[in-house]
Write a protein that holds these residues in place. Sequence first.
Motif, PDB file in Angstrom:
ATOM      1  N   ALA A 158       0.830  -1.198   0.000  1.00 38.23           N
ATOM      2  CA  ALA A 158       0.000   0.000   0.000  1.00 38.23           C
ATOM      3  C   ALA A 158       0.866   1.251   0.000  1.00 38.23           C
ATOM      4  CB  ALA A 158      -0.915   0.001   1.231  1.00 38.23           C
ATOM      5  N   PRO A 159       0.497   2.261  -0.783  1.00 39.74           N
ATOM      6  CA  PRO A 159       1.325   3.469  -0.859  1.00 39.74           C
ATOM      7  C   PRO A 159       1.345   4.220   0.464  1.00 39.74           C
ATOM      8  CG  PRO A 159      -0.773   3.816  -1.957  1.00 39.74           C
ATOM      9  CD  PRO A 159      -0.717   2.371  -1.604  1.00 39.74           C
ATOM     10  N   LYS A 160       2.451   4.892   0.723  1.00 43.58           N
ATOM     11  CA  LYS A 160       2.567   5.683   1.934  1.00 43.58           C
ATOM     12  C   LYS A 160       2.072   7.105   1.663  1.00 43.58           C
ATOM     13  CE  LYS A 160       6.601   3.177   3.791  1.00 43.58           C
ATOM     14  NZ  LYS A 160       5.799   2.015   3.842  1.00 43.58           N
ATOM     15  N   GLY A 161       1.587   7.746   2.719  1.00 37.61           N
ATOM     16  CA  GLY A 161       1.166   9.133   2.600  1.00 37.61           C
ATOM     17  C   GLY A 161      -0.248   9.320   2.102  1.00 37.61           C
ATOM     18  N   PHE A 162      -0.951   8.232   1.811  1.00 39.51           N
ATOM     19  CA  PHE A 162      -2.340   8.322   1.364  1.00 39.51           C
ATOM     20  C   PHE A 162      -3.272   8.308   2.578  1.00 39.51           C
ATOM     21  CE2 PHE A 162      -0.568   7.843  -2.612  1.00 39.51           C
ATOM     22  CZ  PHE A 162      -1.474   7.623  -3.646  1.00 39.51           C
ATOM     23  N   GLU A 163      -4.346   9.046   2.507  1.00 38.13           N
ATOM     24  CA  GLU A 163      -5.358   8.939   3.542  1.00 38.13           C
ATOM     25  C   GLU A 163      -5.958   7.540   3.470  1.00 38.13           C
ATOM     26  OE1 GLU A 163      -9.500  11.052   5.077  1.00 38.13           O
ATOM     27  OE2 GLU A 163      -8.419  11.863   3.344  1.00 38.13           O
ATOM     28  N   ARG A 164      -6.067   6.896   4.605  1.00 44.10           N
ATOM     29  CA  ARG A 164      -6.454   5.491   4.644  1.00 44.10           C
ATOM     30  C   ARG A 164      -7.821   5.334   5.299  1.00 44.10           C
ATOM     31  NH1 ARG A 164      -3.214   0.612   4.817  1.00 44.10           N
ATOM     32  NH2 ARG A 164      -4.335  -1.098   5.840  1.00 44.10           N
ATOM     33  N   ILE A 165      -8.703   4.592   4.649  1.00 44.66           N
ATOM     34  CA  ILE A 165     -10.011   4.268   5.215  1.00 44.66           C
ATOM     35  C   ILE A 165     -10.131   2.757   5.289  1.00 44.66           C
ATOM     36  CG2 ILE A 165     -12.511   4.381   4.915  1.00 44.66           C
ATOM     37  CD1 ILE A 165     -12.202   6.984   3.505  1.00 44.66           C
TER      38      ILE A 165
END
Length: 513
Positions: free
Chosen positions: A47-54
């Motif tokens: 999973a990419p870093k720095g993305f808002e995660r839900i």
Amino acid sequence: MTGDLLLAGGRLPGSTSEGRFSDGGAAVDIVIADGEIAVISPAGDGAPKGFERIELDGRWVVPGLWDNHVHFTSWAAVAQRLDVAAARSAAEAATLVGEAERSEAARGASEHGGDVHPLIGIGFRDALWPDEPSAALLDAVSGSRPVVLISADLHCCWLNTAALRRFGLDGDQAGSPRGVLREEPAFAVQRALGDLPDELTDAWALDAARAAAARGVVGVVDLEMTWNATTWARRAANGHDLLRVEFGVYPQHLERAIAEGLRSGEALDGTGGLVQVGPFKVITDGSLNTRTAYCFDEYPGLEGQPHSRGLLTVPPKELRALLLRAREAGLVPAVHAIGDHANRLVLDAFEALGAGGSLEHAQLLAETDIPRFARLGVTASVQPEHAMDDRDVADRYWAGRTGLAFALESLRAAGATLALGSDAPVAPLDPWVTMAAAVGRSRNGREPWHPEQRIPATAALAASTRGRGSVRTGDLADLAVIEHDPLTVGSDALRTMPVALTLLGGRETHSAL
């Protein structure tokens, strides 16, 4: 919520059994960047870093839903109007009016700016009533206050004498009791009732958009019978950004649309791409409940009377000229036809035109006309919940022909493209209700009506998501996150599907997480 987003641990319909992560390997992560679905990968797989995660916790992700036929301002106004849908007779409807009038009078609510504003009701279905509506019946419970009741199918208005005077009408129509208006006279009254302050109707519309987003809706085709370009440009400028909207143009506005260069599929300036020009809408016949749908056979009980086979409102030659004019100007036709004869004539017009569009409703068809939809490239824009509302009326007035009424599976099997909608306020603006009717052909525990015309859940979902059917990389991040797999639950569960999250271009428009 804006920007880059990671939806973690979701499921795609049909890929797993019911239950949270019961098979472990089916969960996926969905990466959204710049308003599009960038990556779909196994959950936790880089999973990419720095993305808002839900965290979706195993919920299902489907494309955002569309209602392909609504009258949006009318739907938004429903909450402000008296609901008379429960009336099983004209006398019962009049009783509801009397009770509402006494209640409003006690609160002083009928006074508006020194004038007495009309009491407006909606939802009556008189086709099976044992008695007839009339102005006199409403006069007895309303006195001098104008009363307008709008039928559930919108093709009929029932007025008292005060309302007839208010709108400058004599109230007499051939074959109808005094005070009962059908088709264009009824539409004219509804247009007059819609002449309200913009700030009022826009506030109602925003409430309706919030409610739609809460059901996973990302877009509507608005076929309100007005000049919609100004309405939606104003709403967009004032922050209405919860839905994509494609608005219709009616014949009375065709030349204005052409003069302003409106073309189907093009976005209105200043709307951020959310508002686009939709189809050119023509109404060629009436409705079943009003007994004005144009049919080959006479309606039982109306034999020998004027319009005993319904009412053709646009003759074939005029229809072909209108469609040609619109097509040459870049407007895609959407033509209303309900009766089998009206549908035949509309398909004839499309064949003469040599170009497709949509046929709105297609409620009763001749068997030989069903293959023509696919052959002519005509989309069947249908409203399955109408079959639940109209099954008893159809059994009475279309007796012996209901196997080809709301013939969704016959159309699908013949290769027609289906587009599902509600015709709100005729039915609720809720695609889950629409899909449930298409899949189950039943409601309130009744036996399915012509179950051979049920369509698979996969087809219903595709017809409610602009043909997407499933979530794919490269698509706009118009998404709905739901609690159950829509391809495996029954129709009753579809009808009440809980929606946890709705995204429009990756932007949150509803969240219950």
